[in-house]
Design a protein around this motif. Structure first.
Motif, PDB file in Angstrom:
ATOM      1  N   ALA A   1       0.823  -1.216   0.000  1.00 39.50           N
ATOM      2  CA  ALA A   1       0.000   0.000   0.000  1.00 39.50           C
ATOM      3  C   ALA A   1       0.857   1.266   0.000  1.00 39.50           C
ATOM      4  O   ALA A   1       0.341   2.364  -0.168  1.00 39.50           O
ATOM      5  CB  ALA A   1      -0.926   0.001   1.209  1.00 39.50           C
ATOM      6  N   ALA A   2       2.158   1.104   0.187  1.00 41.35           N
ATOM      7  CA  ALA A   2       3.059   2.255   0.278  1.00 41.35           C
ATOM      8  C   ALA A   2       3.355   2.827  -1.103  1.00 41.35           C
ATOM      9  O   ALA A   2       3.599   2.098  -2.057  1.00 41.35           O
ATOM     10  CB  ALA A   2       4.361   1.843   0.958  1.00 41.35           C
ATOM     11  N   ARG A   3       3.338   4.146  -1.181  1.00 39.96           N
ATOM     12  CA  ARG A   3       3.783   4.864  -2.387  1.00 39.96           C
ATOM     13  C   ARG A   3       5.212   5.314  -2.113  1.00 39.96           C
ATOM     14  O   ARG A   3       5.457   6.076  -1.186  1.00 39.96           O
ATOM     15  CB  ARG A   3       2.890   6.066  -2.652  1.00 39.96           C
ATOM     16  CG  ARG A   3       3.270   6.835  -3.891  1.00 39.96           C
ATOM     17  CD  ARG A   3       2.274   7.984  -4.141  1.00 39.96           C
ATOM     18  NE  ARG A   3       2.874   8.971  -5.000  1.00 39.96           N
ATOM     19  CZ  ARG A   3       3.524  10.058  -4.581  1.00 39.96           C
ATOM     20  NH1 ARG A   3       3.617  10.323  -3.304  1.00 39.96           N
ATOM     21  NH2 ARG A   3       4.054  10.897  -5.441  1.00 39.96           N
ATOM     22  N   ILE A   4       6.169   4.809  -2.885  1.00 39.21           N
ATOM     23  CA  ILE A   4       7.591   5.051  -2.647  1.00 39.21           C
ATOM     24  C   ILE A   4       8.155   5.903  -3.779  1.00 39.21           C
ATOM     25  O   ILE A   4       8.036   5.542  -4.949  1.00 39.21           O
ATOM     26  CB  ILE A   4       8.366   3.720  -2.559  1.00 39.21           C
ATOM     27  CG1 ILE A   4       7.774   2.840  -1.460  1.00 39.21           C
ATOM     28  CG2 ILE A   4       9.852   3.972  -2.342  1.00 39.21           C
ATOM     29  CD1 ILE A   4       8.246   1.407  -1.493  1.00 39.21           C
ATOM     30  N   VAL A   5       8.778   7.017  -3.399  1.00 37.88           N
ATOM     31  CA  VAL A   5       9.396   7.897  -4.382  1.00 37.88           C
ATOM     32  C   VAL A   5      10.853   8.110  -3.967  1.00 37.88           C
ATOM     33  O   VAL A   5      11.123   8.620  -2.874  1.00 37.88           O
ATOM     34  CB  VAL A   5       8.674   9.260  -4.472  1.00 37.88           C
ATOM     35  CG1 VAL A   5       9.389  10.176  -5.450  1.00 37.88           C
ATOM     36  CG2 VAL A   5       7.217   9.069  -4.866  1.00 37.88           C
TER      37      VAL A   5
END
Length: 97
Positions: free
Chosen positions: A78-82
């Motif tokens: 569910a994590a959005r990683i940038v």
């Protein structure tokens, strides 16, 4: 929405843990060098026993997801990683849920 930032050292730790898991060695036996260039983006080299394996951006994200799951005990999918290149802090990962 919750946000966290992983430091360059935490990203190195994530790649070490990921690489060690699949090479069946201790994370302490893995050396990692993170890099960035405009042509290839975020890359790394992981070394074990003198052998080098390259990592690309996709490998970074996969290693960070494993770190989120196993070390932070959070929902990694569910994590959005940038990934970001910070002038003072080096390569960091901004994560939000």
């Amino acid at each position: 929405m919750e946000k966290i930032t992983l430091s360059e050292q935490e990203i190195i730790d994530a790649v070490c843990l990921f690489h060690a898991k699949f090479k069946h060695v201790n994370p302490e036996d893995v050396e990692v060098e993170l890099m960035y260039d405009d042509a290839s983006g975020f890359t790394a080299e992981a070394y074990v026993n003198g052998e080098m394996e390259p990592y690309n951006t996709v490998n970074f994200i996969t290693a960070i997801r494993l770190y989120i799951e196993e070390q932070l005990h959070r929902d990694a999918m569910a994590a959005r990683i940038v990934l970001d290149l910070h002038d003072e802090e080096g390569i960091i990962a901004n994560i939000d849920w």
